[in-house]
Design a protein around this motif. Structure first.
Motif, short mmCIF file in Angstrom:
data_model
loop_
_atom_site.label_atom_id
_atom_site.label_comp_id
_atom_site.label_asym_id
_atom_site.label_seq_id
_atom_site.Cartn_x
_atom_site.Cartn_y
_atom_site.Cartn_z
N THR A 48 0.82 -1.21 0.00
CA THR A 48 0.00 0.00 0.00
C THR A 48 0.85 1.26 0.00
O THR A 48 0.62 2.18 -0.79
N THR A 49 1.83 1.33 0.89
CA THR A 49 2.66 2.53 0.99
C THR A 49 3.43 2.81 -0.30
O THR A 49 3.41 3.94 -0.80
N PRO A 50 4.13 1.82 -0.91
CA PRO A 50 4.80 2.11 -2.18
C PRO A 50 3.83 2.48 -3.29
O PRO A 50 4.16 3.31 -4.16
N LEU A 51 2.62 1.90 -3.28
CA LEU A 51 1.66 2.22 -4.33
C LEU A 51 1.19 3.66 -4.23
O LEU A 51 1.13 4.38 -5.24
N LEU A 52 0.86 4.11 -3.01
CA LEU A 52 0.30 5.44 -2.83
C LEU A 52 1.37 6.53 -2.87
O LEU A 52 1.10 7.64 -3.34
N LEU A 53 2.55 6.24 -2.35
CA LEU A 53 3.60 7.26 -2.29
C LEU A 53 4.59 7.18 -3.44
O LEU A 53 5.28 8.17 -3.72
N GLY A 54 4.71 6.02 -4.06
CA GLY A 54 5.68 5.88 -5.15
C GLY A 54 5.09 6.02 -6.53
O GLY A 54 5.80 6.37 -7.47
N GLY A 55 3.78 5.75 -6.65
CA GLY A 55 3.15 5.87 -7.95
C GLY A 55 3.60 4.77 -8.90
O GLY A 55 4.26 3.79 -8.52
N GLN A 56 3.25 4.92 -10.16
CA GLN A 56 3.56 3.91 -11.17
C GLN A 56 5.02 3.94 -11.60
O GLN A 56 5.54 2.96 -12.13
N ARG A 57 5.70 5.05 -11.38
CA ARG A 57 7.09 5.17 -11.84
C ARG A 57 8.07 4.47 -10.91
O ARG A 57 9.22 4.26 -11.28
N ASN A 58 7.64 4.15 -9.72
CA ASN A 58 8.53 3.51 -8.74
C ASN A 58 7.93 2.18 -8.31
O ASN A 58 7.58 1.97 -7.14
N THR A 59 7.82 1.28 -9.26
CA THR A 59 7.25 -0.04 -9.01
C THR A 59 8.17 -0.85 -8.11
O THR A 59 9.39 -0.86 -8.28
N VAL A 60 7.58 -1.53 -7.12
CA VAL A 60 8.31 -2.48 -6.29
C VAL A 60 7.73 -3.87 -6.53
O VAL A 60 6.74 -4.04 -7.26
N LEU A 61 8.33 -4.88 -5.93
CA LEU A 61 7.93 -6.24 -6.24
C LEU A 61 6.47 -6.51 -5.89
O LEU A 61 5.77 -7.21 -6.62
N ALA A 62 5.99 -5.96 -4.78
CA ALA A 62 4.61 -6.21 -4.38
C ALA A 62 3.62 -5.63 -5.38
O ALA A 62 2.65 -6.29 -5.77
N THR A 63 3.86 -4.40 -5.83
CA THR A 63 2.96 -3.80 -6.83
C THR A 63 3.15 -4.46 -8.20
O THR A 63 2.19 -4.57 -8.97
N PHE A 64 4.35 -4.90 -8.50
CA PHE A 64 4.62 -5.63 -9.74
C PHE A 64 3.85 -6.95 -9.75
O PHE A 64 3.26 -7.34 -10.77
#
Length: 273
Positions: free
Chosen positions: A213-229
């Motif tokens: 949740t935190t990387p998705l909301l604060l990182g957006g689509q340009r900063n994909t991490v493994l969980a959002t990937f």
């Protein structure tokens, strides 16, 4: 009957672990293998520049968050451990307060802080340090800030219990032998705090490495991490083999880092292992 009683008591728990943990993990691993090319999905993952970049970014963020949590959590935990019992309870409640709110709420609070019209940019513009708002949101910096805020309380809680049990006479003896407070901290307190550092580092790293949740909301689509990937491959592209591959890589990487932390800790303090 007496010999069989312990097995009878643990059987329901073992059955629950097998059904709800081992079977899903086995099914996830099974989706990543193809009889014609058993390791093809893993080869495709590491051959993809984007996928490798996501893995490196996730690992980097998790390690940075862990280091910052140690730097912030160790002094805070040492101070809390030395306080009176009445104040200690209040400070612990204050330390764990971020855990009492939802992840989405915490993330939106950081959006209000780091946005172009957020508190940080308005303050910097107001005092004249910058002429226009900085791009702080939807960056790795924003992800790290949110994760540090989220997981540092776990580091503090892991260390407070260990630091409370350190014999004060050891520190008094160190000072009586001429050691400075800084030398006492690094030569006495820190080695004895290694067990708490192990637990706290594992909790912070694994939480940061698998955060969604935190990387998705604060990182957006340009900063994909493994969980959002993983979510994108499973729920958007419906590529369950690729999603399973990412999940297995996350599990293997987490276990490898945890084992490395444990080995490093045993070198620093053999009794901690």
């Amino acid at each position: 009957m007496a010999r069989a009683l312990p097995w009878i008591l643990v059987t329901p728990g073992l059955a629950a672990i097998a059904i709800f943990l081992l079977l899903p993990l086995g099914a996830t691993v099974a989706t990543t293998f193809d009889l014609s090319d058993p390791f093809g999905s893993y080869a495709a993952f590491f051959a993809d520049d984007f996928a490798r970049g996501v893995l490196i970014r996730t690992m980097r963020i998790a390690l940075i968050v862990t280091v910052i949590a140690i730097v912030l959590g160790l002094p805070a935990a040492a101070y809390i451990a030395r306080c009176r019992a009445s104040w200690r309870s209040v400070l612990i409640v204050c330390a764990v307060f971020p855990l009492l709110t939802g992840t989405v709420v915490r993330s939106f609070a950081w959006i209000a802080i780091l946005g172009r019209n957020g508190i940080v940019n308005e303050a910097l513009v107001g005092i004249g340090l910058i002429s226009e708002p900085l791009t702080l949101l939807y960056t790795e910096f924003a992800i790290i800030s949110g994760l540090v805020y989220l997981f540092t309380p776990l580091m503090i809680l892991s260390l407070v219990g260990v630091l409370e049990n350190i014999d004060r006479d050891l520190m008094a003896a160190s000072r009586s032998l001429g050691a400075t407070p800084v030398a006492t901290f690094f030569q006495v307190t820190l080695p004895l705090a290694v067990p708490g550092l192990i637990v706290g580092s594992v909790l912070v790293f694994t939480g940061s490495f698998t955060a969604y949740t935190t990387p998705l909301l604060l990182g957006g689509q340009r900063n994909t991490v493994l969980a959002t990937f993983l979510y994108r491959e499973a729920m958007v592209n419906f590529d369950w083999a690729a999603a399973g591959t990412i999940a297995v890589i996350m599990m293997v990487a987490t276990v490898a880092i945890v084992l490395a932390m444990g080995r490093l800790a045993r070198r620093l303090n053999p009794e901690a292992g």
